[in-house]
Scaffold this motif. Structure first.
Motif, PDB file in Angstrom:
ATOM      1  N   THR A 131       0.828  -1.202   0.000  1.00 41.21           N
ATOM      2  CA  THR A 131       0.000   0.000   0.000  1.00 41.21           C
ATOM      3  C   THR A 131       0.867   1.258   0.000  1.00 41.21           C
ATOM      4  O   THR A 131       0.637   2.195  -0.782  1.00 41.21           O
ATOM      5  CB  THR A 131      -0.927   0.014   1.221  1.00 41.21           C
ATOM      6  OG1 THR A 131      -1.766  -1.146   1.191  1.00 41.21           O
ATOM      7  CG2 THR A 131      -1.791   1.268   1.237  1.00 41.21           C
ATOM      8  N   MET A 132       1.874   1.273   0.873  1.00 37.52           N
ATOM      9  CA  MET A 132       2.754   2.443   0.950  1.00 37.52           C
ATOM     10  C   MET A 132       3.633   2.573  -0.289  1.00 37.52           C
ATOM     11  O   MET A 132       3.930   3.686  -0.741  1.00 37.52           O
ATOM     12  CB  MET A 132       3.616   2.347   2.209  1.00 37.52           C
ATOM     13  CG  MET A 132       2.825   2.422   3.498  1.00 37.52           C
ATOM     14  SD  MET A 132       1.860   3.960   3.593  1.00 37.52           S
ATOM     15  CE  MET A 132       0.934   3.671   5.101  1.00 37.52           C
ATOM     16  N   SER A 134       2.802   1.757  -3.286  1.00 38.76           N
ATOM     17  CA  SER A 134       1.971   2.346  -4.332  1.00 38.76           C
ATOM     18  C   SER A 134       1.834   3.850  -4.132  1.00 38.76           C
ATOM     19  O   SER A 134       1.904   4.628  -5.087  1.00 38.76           O
ATOM     20  CB  SER A 134       0.593   1.675  -4.312  1.00 38.76           C
ATOM     21  OG  SER A 134      -0.275   2.278  -5.245  1.00 38.76           O
ATOM     22  N   LYS A 135       1.675   4.275  -2.886  1.00 42.91           N
ATOM     23  CA  LYS A 135       1.539   5.704  -2.579  1.00 42.91           C
ATOM     24  C   LYS A 135       2.781   6.465  -2.985  1.00 42.91           C
ATOM     25  O   LYS A 135       2.694   7.587  -3.507  1.00 42.91           O
ATOM     26  CB  LYS A 135       1.271   5.871  -1.078  1.00 42.91           C
ATOM     27  CG  LYS A 135       1.189   7.313  -0.620  1.00 42.91           C
ATOM     28  CD  LYS A 135       0.951   7.398   0.880  1.00 42.91           C
ATOM     29  CE  LYS A 135       0.930   8.836   1.367  1.00 42.91           C
ATOM     30  NZ  LYS A 135       0.720   8.927   2.833  1.00 42.91           N
ATOM     31  N   HIS A 136       3.947   5.867  -2.750  1.00 40.17           N
ATOM     32  CA  HIS A 136       5.216   6.535  -3.049  1.00 40.17           C
ATOM     33  C   HIS A 136       5.773   6.159  -4.426  1.00 40.17           C
ATOM     34  O   HIS A 136       6.879   6.564  -4.769  1.00 40.17           O
ATOM     35  CB  HIS A 136       6.253   6.190  -1.971  1.00 40.17           C
ATOM     36  CG  HIS A 136       5.967   6.812  -0.644  1.00 40.17           C
ATOM     37  ND1 HIS A 136       6.286   8.118  -0.341  1.00 40.17           N
ATOM     38  CD2 HIS A 136       5.382   6.311   0.480  1.00 40.17           C
ATOM     39  CE1 HIS A 136       5.929   8.396   0.901  1.00 40.17           C
ATOM     40  NE2 HIS A 136       5.371   7.318   1.425  1.00 40.17           N
TER      41      HIS A 136
END
Length: 208
Positions: A131-132, A134-136
């Protein structure tokens, strides 16, 4: 740990099969769902100690799991398909220890519970970092064709299926196999938490 070596070996036959399935206009999600329900048949098979039959359902599930990704690459990768695939994979993985607990509660229940506890660690660290990532917009070149970021470890899909196969072949040693594999899963979870935290912390720290 072994996925990066196993994937190139199975990629060609899966691609050939996916090309044929694409010609028949079969959708990747259909393969995903079909493989999932076939895999769940391993639970009653294990409960009745039909270990050979359970092994067959496990193998079929894993073949379908490879086919859905190969077919998606022939058609179109989608976030919905990737979500469905990883969610059903995790449910399937959890179902196998449960099946062994049903087969012999006196000897297997604690080992199965321990393995499920360890799966929670590997699964949570895997999904949280994905999840993180993908965010970054963090890319993983090792698994570039996956729908989400795959953070590695010493226990990945190949090792998980190998442990299930060993449990089916040697059911009297299920507790030992689960204990050893579970310990390896804990190491993987710890390494993922540490590596993921350090990676994200570096991204959160402003450069001077």
């Amino acid at each position: 740990m072994l996925d990066r070596y196993a994937i190139p070996v199975i990629r060609w036959p899966l691609k050939r099969a996916a090309i044929q399935l694409n010609q028949w206009e079969i959708k990747p999600d259909t393969v995903t769902i079909s493989g999932f329900f076939i895999g769940l048949l391993a639970v009653p098979a294990l409960a009745f100690q039909a270990y050979g039959l359970a092994l067959m359902f496990i193998v079929i599930n894993r073949v379908f799991d490879g086919l859905d990704g190969a077919l998606a690459r022939e058609q179109r990768l989608s976030d919905a398909g990737g979500f469905l695939d990883i969610t059903l994979d995790f449910i399937f993985y959890a179902s196998i220890p449960f099946g062994f607990a049903l087969a012999d509660p006196a000897n297997n229940a604690i080992a199965a519970s321990f393995l499920l506890f360890c799966f929670m660690g590997t699964g949570a660290s895997f999904l949280a970092f994905a999840t993180m990532a993908s965010k970054h917009q963090i890319d993983n070149p090792v698994y570039a064709n996956k729908s989400m970021y795959y953070i590695g470890g010493i226990t990945e899909g190949t090792e998980t299926i190998a442990s299930f196969v060993l449990m089916c072949l040697f059911p009297t040693y299920m507790a030992w196999i689960a204990g050893i594999f579970g310990a390896a899963c804990l190491i993987t979870a710890a390494s993922r938490v540490w590596a993921g935290y350090q990676t994200l912390r570096a991204l959160d720290t402003p450069s001077s």
